[in-house]
Motif scaffolding. Structure first.
Motif, short mmCIF file in Angstrom:
data_model
loop_
_atom_site.label_atom_id
_atom_site.label_comp_id
_atom_site.label_asym_id
_atom_site.label_seq_id
_atom_site.Cartn_x
_atom_site.Cartn_y
_atom_site.Cartn_z
N LEU A 53 0.82 -1.20 0.00
CA LEU A 53 0.00 0.00 0.00
C LEU A 53 0.86 1.26 0.00
CD1 LEU A 53 -2.86 1.17 0.16
CD2 LEU A 53 -2.64 1.12 2.64
N ILE A 54 1.95 1.25 0.76
CA ILE A 54 2.86 2.39 0.79
C ILE A 54 3.49 2.60 -0.59
CG2 ILE A 54 5.08 3.18 1.71
CD1 ILE A 54 4.20 1.97 4.41
N SER A 55 3.93 1.51 -1.23
CA SER A 55 4.53 1.63 -2.58
C SER A 55 3.52 2.16 -3.59
CB SER A 55 5.06 0.27 -3.04
OG SER A 55 6.14 -0.12 -2.27
N MET A 56 2.30 1.66 -3.53
CA MET A 56 1.27 2.13 -4.46
C MET A 56 0.91 3.58 -4.21
SD MET A 56 0.56 -0.06 -6.70
CE MET A 56 -0.95 0.55 -7.37
N THR A 57 0.88 3.99 -2.94
CA THR A 57 0.55 5.38 -2.62
C THR A 57 1.65 6.32 -3.09
OG1 THR A 57 -0.64 4.56 -0.68
CG2 THR A 57 -0.17 6.89 -0.75
N ILE A 58 2.90 5.95 -2.86
CA ILE A 58 4.01 6.76 -3.35
C ILE A 58 3.96 6.86 -4.87
CG2 ILE A 58 6.52 6.76 -3.68
CD1 ILE A 58 6.83 5.91 -0.81
N LEU A 59 3.70 5.75 -5.51
CA LEU A 59 3.61 5.72 -6.97
C LEU A 59 2.50 6.64 -7.48
CD1 LEU A 59 4.81 4.28 -9.46
CD2 LEU A 59 3.05 2.56 -9.18
N MET A 60 1.34 6.58 -6.83
CA MET A 60 0.20 7.40 -7.26
C MET A 60 0.48 8.89 -7.07
SD MET A 60 -3.68 7.43 -5.79
CE MET A 60 -3.19 8.08 -4.20
N PHE A 61 0.93 9.30 -5.88
CA PHE A 61 1.14 10.72 -5.63
C PHE A 61 2.35 11.26 -6.40
CE2 PHE A 61 -1.44 10.02 -1.73
CZ PHE A 61 -2.46 10.88 -2.09
N ALA A 62 3.35 10.44 -6.63
CA ALA A 62 4.49 10.89 -7.42
C ALA A 62 4.08 11.11 -8.88
CB ALA A 62 5.63 9.89 -7.34
N THR A 63 3.21 10.25 -9.39
CA THR A 63 2.72 10.42 -10.75
C THR A 63 1.88 11.69 -10.87
OG1 THR A 63 2.69 8.02 -11.04
CG2 THR A 63 1.40 9.32 -12.61
N LEU A 64 0.99 11.91 -9.91
CA LEU A 64 0.17 13.12 -9.93
C LEU A 64 1.03 14.38 -9.79
CD1 LEU A 64 -2.82 11.88 -7.78
CD2 LEU A 64 -2.80 12.30 -10.24
N SER A 65 2.05 14.32 -8.94
CA SER A 65 2.94 15.46 -8.77
C SER A 65 3.76 15.70 -10.04
CB SER A 65 3.86 15.24 -7.57
OG SER A 65 4.64 16.36 -7.32
N ALA A 66 4.17 14.63 -10.71
CA ALA A 66 4.91 14.79 -11.97
C ALA A 66 4.03 15.48 -13.02
CB ALA A 66 5.39 13.44 -12.48
N ILE A 67 2.77 15.10 -13.08
CA ILE A 67 1.84 15.75 -14.02
C ILE A 67 1.69 17.22 -13.67
CG2 ILE A 67 -0.58 15.83 -14.77
CD1 ILE A 67 -0.57 12.74 -14.43
N SER A 68 1.58 17.52 -12.37
CA SER A 68 1.47 18.91 -11.94
C SER A 68 2.74 19.70 -12.26
CB SER A 68 1.18 18.94 -10.44
OG SER A 68 1.01 20.24 -9.99
N ASN A 69 3.90 19.07 -12.15
CA ASN A 69 5.16 19.73 -12.52
C ASN A 69 5.22 20.00 -14.02
OD1 ASN A 69 6.22 19.86 -9.91
ND2 ASN A 69 7.04 17.79 -10.07
N VAL A 70 4.71 19.09 -14.82
CA VAL A 70 4.67 19.31 -16.26
C VAL A 70 3.73 20.46 -16.60
CG1 VAL A 70 3.99 18.26 -18.47
CG2 VAL A 70 5.38 16.97 -16.86
#
Length: 160
Positions: A53-70
């Motif tokens: 669950l921790i790995s999936m959560t990090i993966l999800m929020f990192a992806t959303l943050s990457a989109i926001s950075n783009v």
């Protein structure tokens, strides 16, 4: 309390160039988080459910943050203040969530328990989390400063 408005990034770069560089760097950091979160997913049956669950959560929020950075990157390139404002709003939420997941992972992950007993590793983790917090606070301050500059001076891509 409002973020301060800076005139230059890192003391020597213009806000536009500094925001461009920091957006690219933040996107690369998010990609590193995505790689780190994805690294353990193939071993999901060997791990405890909370670690998955921790790995999936990090993966999800990192992806959303990457989109926001783009989006911030596109706001700088296209000179759109709305993109910067949107990116700042969502990025602050995603970054907060990534920090919370990192703290929960450090406190409750059995894989990290042997490292948490040694003061050197614990100090390195705390220093890393504080350095990351300082970087992201500065990044959000730069985005906010550029957004306010664009709004104040009407600095957009559309002719007035």
């Amino acid at each position: 309390m409002a973020l301060p408005m800076l005139r230059r990034c890192c003391g020597c770069l213009s806000l536009e160039k500094g925001c461009l560089i920091l957006s690219i760097l933040s996107t690369l950091l998010c990609i590193a988080y995505i790689i780190a979160g994805s690294w353990y997913l193939p071993r999901h049956k060997d791990r405890k459910p909370e670690d998955n669950l921790i790995s999936m959560t990090i993966l999800m929020f990192a992806t959303l943050s990457a989109i926001s950075n783009v989006v911030a990157l596109m706001g700088v390139i296209l000179r759109r203040a709305g993109c910067l404002q949107l990116s700042q709003l969502f990025n602050s939420v995603f970054i907060l969530c990534i920090f919370l997941v990192a703290v929960v992972a450090c406190l409750f992950s059995p894989e990290l328990e042997p490292y948490m007993q040694q003061p050197g590793y614990l100090a390195a983790i705390v220093i890393f989390i504080i350095a990351k917090a300082v970087y992201y606070a500065y990044y959000l301050t730069i985005i906010n400063s550029l957004y306010r500059k664009m709004k104040m001076y009407g600095d957009t891509a559309l002719p007035i």
